[in-house]
Design a protein around this motif. Sequence first.
Motif, PDB file in Angstrom:
ATOM      1  N   MET A 118       0.828  -1.216   0.000  1.00 40.07           N
ATOM      2  CA  MET A 118       0.000   0.000   0.000  1.00 40.07           C
ATOM      3  C   MET A 118       0.861   1.265   0.000  1.00 40.07           C
ATOM      4  N   ALA A 119       1.977   1.261   0.722  1.00 38.69           N
ATOM      5  CA  ALA A 119       2.853   2.425   0.758  1.00 38.69           C
ATOM      6  C   ALA A 119       3.536   2.644  -0.587  1.00 38.69           C
ATOM      7  N   ALA A 120       3.787   1.575  -1.307  1.00 37.28           N
ATOM      8  CA  ALA A 120       4.456   1.671  -2.605  1.00 37.28           C
ATOM      9  C   ALA A 120       3.504   2.049  -3.738  1.00 37.28           C
ATOM     10  N   TRP A 121       2.219   2.062  -3.445  1.00 40.28           N
ATOM     11  CA  TRP A 121       1.232   2.397  -4.468  1.00 40.28           C
ATOM     12  C   TRP A 121       1.519   3.807  -4.965  1.00 40.28           C
ATOM     13  N   ASP A 122       1.898   3.901  -6.219  1.00 41.23           N
ATOM     14  CA  ASP A 122       2.280   5.187  -6.790  1.00 41.23           C
ATOM     15  C   ASP A 122       1.410   5.468  -8.005  1.00 41.23           C
ATOM     16  N   SER A 123       0.509   6.396  -7.823  1.00 35.09           N
ATOM     17  CA  SER A 123      -0.338   6.807  -8.937  1.00 35.09           C
ATOM     18  C   SER A 123      -0.570   8.306  -8.817  1.00 35.09           C
ATOM     19  N   VAL A 124      -0.939   8.923  -9.899  1.00 36.98           N
ATOM     20  CA  VAL A 124      -1.252  10.347  -9.887  1.00 36.98           C
ATOM     21  C   VAL A 124      -2.387  10.599  -8.902  1.00 36.98           C
ATOM     22  N   TRP A 125      -3.361   9.711  -8.901  1.00 34.90           N
ATOM     23  CA  TRP A 125      -4.512   9.817  -8.012  1.00 34.90           C
ATOM     24  C   TRP A 125      -4.065   9.859  -6.551  1.00 34.90           C
ATOM     25  N   ALA A 126      -3.201   8.917  -6.174  1.00 38.10           N
ATOM     26  CA  ALA A 126      -2.729   8.856  -4.783  1.00 38.10           C
ATOM     27  C   ALA A 126      -1.909  10.092  -4.426  1.00 38.10           C
ATOM     28  N   ARG A 127      -1.022  10.524  -5.305  1.00 40.21           N
ATOM     29  CA  ARG A 127      -0.172  11.686  -5.021  1.00 40.21           C
ATOM     30  C   ARG A 127      -0.975  12.978  -4.900  1.00 40.21           C
ATOM     31  N   ARG A 128      -2.073  13.093  -5.634  1.00 33.83           N
ATOM     32  CA  ARG A 128      -2.869  14.323  -5.603  1.00 33.83           C
ATOM     33  C   ARG A 128      -3.936  14.326  -4.516  1.00 33.83           C
ATOM     34  N   LEU A 129      -4.530  13.194  -4.248  1.00 30.79           N
ATOM     35  CA  LEU A 129      -5.676  13.149  -3.348  1.00 30.79           C
ATOM     36  C   LEU A 129      -5.320  12.874  -1.895  1.00 30.79           C
ATOM     37  N   PRO A 139     -14.812  10.151   2.479  1.00 29.96           N
ATOM     38  CA  PRO A 139     -13.566  10.621   3.095  1.00 29.96           C
ATOM     39  C   PRO A 139     -13.083   9.715   4.234  1.00 29.96           C
ATOM     40  N   THR A 140     -13.991   9.034   4.892  1.00 26.90           N
ATOM     41  CA  THR A 140     -13.579   8.094   5.938  1.00 26.90           C
ATOM     42  C   THR A 140     -12.705   6.992   5.345  1.00 26.90           C
ATOM     43  N   ALA A 141     -13.129   6.425   4.230  1.00 21.70           N
ATOM     44  CA  ALA A 141     -12.337   5.384   3.567  1.00 21.70           C
ATOM     45  C   ALA A 141     -10.994   5.939   3.098  1.00 21.70           C
ATOM     46  N   LEU A 142     -10.988   7.160   2.597  1.00 24.23           N
ATOM     47  CA  LEU A 142      -9.741   7.771   2.141  1.00 24.23           C
ATOM     48  C   LEU A 142      -8.784   8.026   3.302  1.00 24.23           C
ATOM     49  N   VAL A 143      -9.312   8.428   4.453  1.00 19.68           N
ATOM     50  CA  VAL A 143      -8.467   8.628   5.632  1.00 19.68           C
ATOM     51  C   VAL A 143      -7.812   7.303   6.017  1.00 19.68           C
ATOM     52  N   ALA A 144      -8.586   6.235   6.058  1.00 21.41           N
ATOM     53  CA  ALA A 144      -8.034   4.919   6.417  1.00 21.41           C
ATOM     54  C   ALA A 144      -6.943   4.494   5.437  1.00 21.41           C
ATOM     55  N   LEU A 145      -7.187   4.668   4.166  1.00 22.75           N
ATOM     56  CA  LEU A 145      -6.199   4.326   3.135  1.00 22.75           C
ATOM     57  C   LEU A 145      -4.943   5.178   3.285  1.00 22.75           C
ATOM     58  N   GLU A 146      -5.124   6.463   3.505  1.00 17.84           N
ATOM     59  CA  GLU A 146      -3.989   7.379   3.629  1.00 17.84           C
ATOM     60  C   GLU A 146      -3.103   7.029   4.807  1.00 17.84           C
ATOM     61  N   ARG A 147      -3.680   6.560   5.910  1.00 19.67           N
ATOM     62  CA  ARG A 147      -2.882   6.260   7.103  1.00 19.67           C
ATOM     63  C   ARG A 147      -1.863   5.161   6.831  1.00 19.67           C
ATOM     64  N   VAL A 148      -2.223   4.199   5.990  1.00 20.59           N
ATOM     65  CA  VAL A 148      -1.266   3.142   5.632  1.00 20.59           C
ATOM     66  C   VAL A 148      -0.333   3.631   4.525  1.00 20.59           C
ATOM     67  N   HIS A 149      -0.885   4.290   3.515  1.00 21.73           N
ATOM     68  CA  HIS A 149      -0.075   4.767   2.394  1.00 21.73           C
ATOM     69  C   HIS A 149       1.037   5.705   2.855  1.00 21.73           C
ATOM     70  N   SER A 150       0.764   6.540   3.841  1.00 24.10           N
ATOM     71  CA  SER A 150       1.763   7.499   4.326  1.00 24.10           C
ATOM     72  C   SER A 150       2.829   6.853   5.203  1.00 24.10           C
ATOM     73  N   GLY A 151       2.603   5.609   5.612  1.00 23.84           N
ATOM     74  CA  GLY A 151       3.548   4.941   6.495  1.00 23.84           C
ATOM     75  C   GLY A 151       3.314   5.220   7.963  1.00 23.84           C
ATOM     76  N   ALA A 152       2.202   5.867   8.279  1.00 28.06           N
ATOM     77  CA  ALA A 152       1.907   6.170   9.676  1.00 28.06           C
ATOM     78  C   ALA A 152       1.413   4.944  10.437  1.00 28.06           C
ATOM     79  N   HIS A 153       0.783   3.995   9.711  1.00 25.05           N
ATOM     80  CA  HIS A 153       0.175   2.836  10.375  1.00 25.05           C
ATOM     81  C   HIS A 153       0.285   1.577   9.536  1.00 25.05           C
ATOM     82  N   TYR A 154       0.172   0.463  10.215  1.00 29.16           N
ATOM     83  CA  TYR A 154      -0.025  -0.831   9.576  1.00 29.16           C
ATOM     84  C   TYR A 154      -1.522  -0.991   9.301  1.00 29.16           C
ATOM     85  N   PRO A 155      -1.903  -1.827   8.344  1.00 23.67           N
ATOM     86  CA  PRO A 155      -3.330  -2.068   8.112  1.00 23.67           C
ATOM     87  C   PRO A 155      -4.062  -2.559   9.360  1.00 23.67           C
TER      88      PRO A 155
END
Length: 182
Positions: A18-29, A137-153
Amino acid sequence: MGLLTALRSGDHRLTRRMAAWDSVWARRLLPPVEEAAEHTKLWWAAAVIMAAGGGWRGCKAAAAGIAGMAAAELLSNGVAKQLVERRRPPKEWIPHDDVEDRPDSSSFSSGHTAAAVAFTVAVAPSWPWAGAACAVPTALVALERVHSGAHYPSDVAVGAAIGVAAAALVRATPRLLLRHLR
């Protein structure tokens, strides 16, 4: 391999993926989502909008959401993080710059996710449409917490469970109080 070892291994693999997921969508949103969710700003703004534009139902939904969020913050940040000390995912697993902006507190559990889920779940019974709108936005917050490296799933999953429990507690409190007053 034991069950706990298998779960931990899966948690680690999913974190790296999830942290390695690199897309324009992820970088912008995801960075703006993280900024909006910081200090629960997103949920306070949603409550103000609901209360201002939703009449009695909006006020009731906003109050429930804020109460749920407060209970979740207390349970996640005030209790869970104090009971379970867990390091954040290693920086070398996170291949982007978000890894530098992580909290120093325990990774377990995700307070951002707990607050987001509690707000959304507490709002939904009073105003289902607003609850559905908050789910995105709740789902996006959960996704972001793992993508940013702040948390494990698993931190996010436990945060979500705390959020559901906090919302249920808030919804049940008036009925419990009335039962004891009779």
